[in-house]
Design a protein around this motif. Structure first.
Motif, PDB file in Angstrom:
ATOM      1  N   GLY A  66       1.078  -1.471  -0.156  1.00 17.71           N
ATOM      2  CA  GLY A  66       0.367   0.152   0.139  1.00 17.71           C
ATOM      3  C   GLY A  66       0.931   1.018   0.334  1.00 17.71           C
TER       4      GLY A  66
ATOM      5  N   ASP B 218      -5.862  -4.496   1.324  1.00 16.80           N
ATOM      6  CA  ASP B 218      -6.458  -3.348   0.204  1.00 16.80           C
ATOM      7  C   ASP B 218      -6.109  -2.322  -1.519  1.00 16.80           C
TER       8      ASP B 218
ATOM      9  N   ILE C   8      -5.084   0.214  -2.845  1.00 21.41           N
ATOM     10  CA  ILE C   8      -4.052   1.110  -2.599  1.00 21.41           C
ATOM     11  C   ILE C   8      -2.324   1.269  -3.126  1.00 21.41           C
TER      12      ILE C   8
ATOM     13  N   LYS D  11      -6.760  -3.342  -8.074  1.00 18.47           N
ATOM     14  CA  LYS D  11      -7.790  -3.248  -7.183  1.00 18.47           C
ATOM     15  C   LYS D  11      -8.284  -5.583  -8.153  1.00 18.47           C
TER      16      LYS D  11
ATOM     17  N   HIS E 239      -8.373  -7.744  -5.743  1.00 21.29           N
ATOM     18  CA  HIS E 239      -9.362  -7.083  -4.618  1.00 21.29           C
ATOM     19  C   HIS E 239     -10.408  -8.650  -4.153  1.00 21.29           C
TER      20      HIS E 239
ATOM     21  N   SER F 164      -1.664   2.473   8.023  1.00 19.40           N
ATOM     22  CA  SER F 164      -3.008   1.815   6.748  1.00 19.40           C
ATOM     23  C   SER F 164      -3.916   2.475   5.889  1.00 19.40           C
TER      24      SER F 164
ATOM     25  N   PRO G  64      -4.950   5.820   3.203  1.00 22.52           N
ATOM     26  CA  PRO G  64      -4.345   5.868   2.479  1.00 22.52           C
ATOM     27  C   PRO G  64      -3.835   7.765   2.452  1.00 22.52           C
TER      28      PRO G  64
ATOM     29  N   ALA H  35      -9.231   2.482   6.559  1.00 21.27           N
ATOM     30  CA  ALA H  35      -8.657   1.525   5.481  1.00 21.27           C
ATOM     31  C   ALA H  35      -9.431   0.797   4.871  1.00 21.27           C
TER      32      ALA H  35
ATOM     33  N   SER I 240     -10.599   2.760   0.816  1.00 14.69           N
ATOM     34  CA  SER I 240      -9.820   2.060  -0.283  1.00 14.69           C
ATOM     35  C   SER I 240     -10.655   1.814  -1.202  1.00 14.69           C
TER      36      SER I 240
END
Length: 344
Positions: free
Chosen positions: A27, A183, A185, A190, A193, A265, A267, A320, A324
């Protein structure tokens, strides 16, 4: 003795952003040092101030903390100020000399990141060939040195199916296993995820492992990003009850250039100040700091959390994860209660 409700019990410190790996789920997009990272003297002042604020636990991480030249001296400062130390490492740089120094620190635990049951999976995630075998050797060395040891696994589509194999490797080794989700970031895509279904399967895995083994045989826990008010599963974290995001309440994060967040954690848009502008004491004691948690009301809840019966105490789950995935706080969709309510 009366204990304050708001104090930085656990502070996560990024000693350096320099790293010897290229993890896909990072991240912080770690690799090179940040420009103008805090000096030894600046960190010493920070640690002294944290001690004055009654901080009890400092996690030293990166990047890779053992790439910071003065890591040992800084860890010793933390201990000298009366706080406990956790080392969070990818393990690749740890050798006998480092282990000898770690023993002198007497840490709360040494946490090593392991992200697969095979070299193919772990090495591809970490971006360094041979890192899996190195991790296994380091875990053996840490236990041989009688050091408290934790394995941290960050799960996503690329590795969550290997959790049962990892369990067989870890059971009975007196190693705490913390499972958390990646996550989207930093450099994490993504598309990797977890889906809600996959996420729930991870929670099921933790719960079933808890039922299969005693905590002495297999001390497993979900991190704060996994859980919340399941009506079916037993508690899957070591905390007895989820009481909402602790950013700025009992948690604090400090970047290697002095940037301060309620939680490391979150952003980078959540960096609120810098210790080069104000002391960490002044930042923490500022009533405006982390107002999103300290001044939370039910009116702050968004999305499916808005009308949830647990909203007042849950506060919308992990900040977080919420930030995100949705771009906002207090609306974490990765909630066991929400998933069960929608599907059962």
């Amino acid at each position: 003795m009366f204990k304050k409700k708001i104090f930085p019990y656990s502070t996560v410190v990024e000693l350096t952003l320099k790293c010897n790996m290229k993890c896909i789920h990072c991240g912080s997009s770690a690799g090179k040092d940040r420009e103008n990272e805090l000096s030894f003297d600046e960190w010493t002042t920070v640690f002294k101030d944290l001690s004055d604020l009654d901080c009890e636990l400092i996690t030293l991480m990166g990047g890779e903390p053992f790439l910071r030249k003065e890591w040992y001296e800084l860890a010793k400062k933390v201990k000298d100020f009366g706080m406990n130390v956790i080392f969070m490492s990818n393990g690749y740089n740890i050798n006998d000399e480092i282990i000898s120094k770690i023993r002198k620190i007497d840490p709360y635990t040494v946490a090593i990141s392991v992200d697969g049951a095979t070299a193919q999976t772990h090495d591809s995630i970490r971006g360094v060939k041979g890192s899996f075998e190195k991790c296994k050797d380091v875990l053996k060395s840490l236990k041989a040195a009688d050091l408290p040891t934790t394995v941290v696994t960050t799960v996503h589509k690329g590795n969550f199916k290997e959790l049962p194999q990892m369990k067989e490797f870890l059971v009975g080794r007196d190693i705490v296993w913390q499972i958390q989700i990646a996550d989207p970031i930093g450099r994490f895509p993504k598309k990797l995820h977890l889906s809600l279904k996959e996420f729930y399967s991870v929670a099921l895995f933790i719960a079933s492992t808890r039922q299969q083994y005693s905590l002495k045989e297999m001390p497993i826990t979900g991190a704060h990003c996994i859980g919340y008010n399941s009506q079916v599963l037993p508690n899957i974290t070591l905390s007895p009850k989820w009481v909402g995001c602790q950013a700025g309440i009992t948690a604090l994060g400090i970047q290697s250039n002095g940037g301060v967040k309620g939680c490391l954690s979150l952003p980078n848009s959540f960096v609120e100040d810098n210790i080069r502008k104000r002391s960490i004491k002044d930042i923490w004691n500022d009533p405006k700091f982390c107002s999103y948690t300290r001044k939370f009301t039910k009116d702050d809840l968004l999305g499916d959390c808005k009308d949830c019966k647990y909203g007042k105490t849950c506060k919308g789950g992990c900040g977080a994860v919420s930030a995100s995935l949705t771009g906002k706080l207090h609306s974490d969709p990765f909630c066991l209660y929400l998933i069960e309510k929608s599907n059962f």
